[in-house]
Design an enzyme around this catalytic site. Structure first.
Site, short mmCIF file in Angstrom:
data_model
loop_
_atom_site.label_atom_id
_atom_site.label_comp_id
_atom_site.label_asym_id
_atom_site.label_seq_id
_atom_site.Cartn_x
_atom_site.Cartn_y
_atom_site.Cartn_z
N ASP A 172 -9.79 0.25 -9.62
CA ASP A 172 -11.16 0.30 -9.12
C ASP A 172 -11.80 1.39 -9.94
O ASP A 172 -11.51 2.58 -9.74
CB ASP A 172 -11.20 0.66 -7.63
CG ASP A 172 -12.63 0.61 -7.11
OD1 ASP A 172 -13.51 1.21 -7.75
OD2 ASP A 172 -12.87 -0.01 -6.07
N HIS A 173 -12.65 1.01 -10.90
CA HIS A 173 -13.06 2.02 -11.89
C HIS A 173 -13.88 3.14 -11.25
O HIS A 173 -14.02 4.21 -11.84
CB HIS A 173 -13.75 1.38 -13.10
CG HIS A 173 -15.18 1.00 -12.88
ND1 HIS A 173 -15.55 -0.15 -12.22
CD2 HIS A 173 -16.33 1.60 -13.23
CE1 HIS A 173 -16.86 -0.23 -12.19
NE2 HIS A 173 -17.38 0.82 -12.80
N HIS A 235 -15.76 -0.80 -4.43
CA HIS A 235 -16.29 0.49 -4.86
C HIS A 235 -16.84 1.32 -3.69
O HIS A 235 -16.50 2.50 -3.53
CB HIS A 235 -17.39 0.32 -5.90
CG HIS A 235 -16.97 -0.46 -7.11
ND1 HIS A 235 -15.70 -0.39 -7.64
CD2 HIS A 235 -17.65 -1.33 -7.92
CE1 HIS A 235 -15.63 -1.18 -8.70
NE2 HIS A 235 -16.79 -1.77 -8.90
C1 BG6 Z 1 -18.48 -3.78 -11.41
C2 BG6 Z 1 -19.27 -4.90 -10.80
O1 BG6 Z 1 -17.25 -3.64 -10.76
O2 BG6 Z 1 -19.21 -2.57 -11.28
C3 BG6 Z 1 -20.62 -5.01 -11.46
O3 BG6 Z 1 -18.56 -6.11 -10.95
C4 BG6 Z 1 -21.35 -3.68 -11.46
O4 BG6 Z 1 -21.41 -6.01 -10.85
C5 BG6 Z 1 -20.44 -2.56 -11.96
O5 BG6 Z 1 -22.49 -3.79 -12.26
C6 BG6 Z 1 -21.09 -1.20 -11.77
O6 BG6 Z 1 -20.33 -0.23 -12.42
P1 BG6 Z 1 -20.99 1.13 -12.93
O7 BG6 Z 1 -19.83 1.93 -13.42
O8 BG6 Z 1 -21.95 0.75 -14.00
O9 BG6 Z 1 -21.67 1.73 -11.75
#
Ligand code: BG6
Length: 478
Positions: A172-173, A235
């Site tokens: 989960d980044h 997230h």
């Molecule tokens: C991803 C989603 O996991 O996270 C995307 O699938 C979203 O829809 C993205 O745009 C948002 O990531 P960040 O790091 O740009 O906030």
């Protein structure tokens, strides 16, 4: 600190995520001296390329997605020299013997499944069959991890046939973002906050992950997912867990994940009246949601706001308001801990009063801000104003120290180090689905379409009403 030598195979090595995030991230780690000169990165995909063709593709990708780093041409050529490529068919036998030859058994082996979840089982099985799934190899899997509890359980069961839980890294980044980890440092590294971190002192908590972009070219995936499956279940849920969890005894994988799991289990089912779904409309310069997906009558939500309750000793009575959406006013993500008013104002009503708010800004301008009440300067008597104690990391730490690794590169290095603290465990993912499934089932049964909202707004008005009716208000998205 360099990590031990590794071979990292990226299935889907020519795909969007690999080009955008994984490969530029690895290059930055290489430049930083963290990836040792022996380590290798092997792209594996169906595209008919040879290794030179793959290197050319990666060179282009890095130039496009991290042009500043790409200017270090000496390092770039050295990094490209560490790349391999194998044409592999996940569903067939093509290429697996070649891959086996490429992967060096003396090094740490990691396999990044940067492909759709329907291929996870096939890949796991073939890695096993070709002797690459030994007890020390690791696999990294991307979201979406299923689309409901049942499919997530099936995926977990498939992976578990060939890999132990300690070998599976579910990314989960958001957990790799600098400020998200700082949230734990702030909570558990200071004595200042933790004594107040409960329903006695905290009025409510807001978590906002606002994006200004629409679904873009991802309409096909997104329309089957929607904001709850795409963002809320993973997230925002992870952010909620880190805010709400009890202090783990150690910053180690299982103590941290045990505490997060307890939070998810303590969540009440969301009341149908406490969820607002929205879908963005066209604006003068951008298409509406329905024009960007195949199904023009789609009822998928691109926005969701909800009120959640963590029913435990610490949080009973403190609501958590969560919202996320696309095509909103700005790209702005933050967590705001809104404290209760001081119990009694000695200055009288006319002086005014302000609640303290601790804001953790995830992006942009990562930082932490604490709103503190002081006297308005000047001769006007005792009037109170709210001023921010602001720690914008780039200012407080200097631009060099605030040049944080991207979430992906940090997490990949954790995979090599064998540290699962910032990855989701099987039971966490399942519990998160168990919480979102009934909410989704409820609105599907009602068949109500999402509410339209203007592009560039803060979402549907009903989302404002969700919090207004409790006598509170959202912080502005800016
Ligand atoms: C991803 C989603 O996991 O996270 C995307 O699938 C979203 O829809 C993205 O745009 C948002 O990531 P960040 O790091 O740009 O906030």
């Amino acid at each position: 600190i360099p990590v031990d030598p590794f071979d990292l195979v990226i299935f889907g090595g020519t795909g969007d995520l690999a080009r955008r995030k994984i490969l530029p991230g690895l290059f930055r780690r290489f430049r930083a001296g963290q990836m040792d000169a022996e380590s290798r990165v092997i792209g594996a995909a169906r595209s008919d390329l040879d290794v030179d063709g793959y290197r050319a593709m990666v060179r282009e990708a890095i130039a496009e997605f991290d042009p500043a780093s790409a200017r270090d041409s000496e390092a770039l050529e050295a990094f490209l020299g560490r790349l391999g490529y194998v044409v592999v068919d996940a569903m067939g036998e093509t290429g697996w013997d070649d891959l086996e030859r490429e992967v060096n058994s003396d090094r740490i082996r990691a396999f990044y499944f940067s492909v759709g979840p329907r291929l996870f089982g096939e890949l796991a099985e073939r890695l096993h069959k070709h002797g690459m799934a030994d007890h020390d190899s690791r696999i990294v899997v991307e979201k979406p991890f299923g689309r409901d509890l049942e499919s997530a359980k099936a995926l977990n069961a498939t992976l578990a046939q060939h890999f132990h839980e300690h070998q599976i890294y579910r990314i989960d980044h958001y957990l790799g973002k600098e400020t998200v980890q700082n949230l734990m440092a702030v909570r558990f590294g200071n004595t200042l906050f933790e004594p107040l971190w409960n329903s006695q002192y905290v009025d409510h908590i807001q978590i906002t992950v606002a994006e200004s972009v629409g679904v873009g070219g991802r309409g096909e995936y997104y329309d089957r997912a929607g904001a709850v499956r795409d963002m809320m279940q993973n997230h925002l849920m992870q952010l909620l867990c880190l805010i709400a969890m009890e202090p783990p005894a150690k910053f180690e994988p299982d103590p941290v994940r045990d505490e997060k799991l307890k939070v998810i289990r303590a969540l009440d089912p969301v009341e149908p009246g406490d969820v607002v779904r929205g879908q963005y409309e066209a604006s003068s310069d951008a298409p509406g949601y329905n024009e960007q997906v195949e199904n023009q009558g789609s009822t998928t939500e691109s926005f969701v706001a909800l009120k959640a309750h963590v029913s435990n000793w610490r949080w009973a009575g403190t609501p958590f308001y969560l919202r996320t959406g696309k095509r909103l006013k700005a790209r702005a993500s933050e967590i705001a801990v809104v404290f209760k008013d001081a119990p009694h104002s000695i200055f009288g009503a006319e002086a005014g009063r302000h609640a303290n708010i601790l804001t953790i800004r995830l992006q942009p301008n990562e930082g932490i801000e604490l709103g503190v009440t002081i006297k308005e300067p000047g001769p006007g008597g005792m009037r109170l104003i709210d001023v921010p104690l602001d720690m914008t990391f780039a200012e407080a730490l200097g631009p060099d120290d605030a040049d944080f690794p991207d979430a992906y590169e940090r997490l990949i290095m954790d995979v090599i180090r064998g540290n699962q603290t910032l990855f989701m465990r099987d039971d966490e993912v399942e519990e998160a689905w168990a919480w979102t499934d009934p909410m989704i089932a409820e609105w599907e049964a009602r068949g109500e379409p999402p509410l339209p909202y203007a592009s560039g707004s803060s979402g549907p008005d009903e989302a404002l009403a969700l919090i207004h009716r409790d006598g509170r208000h959202w912080r502005e998205i800016k």
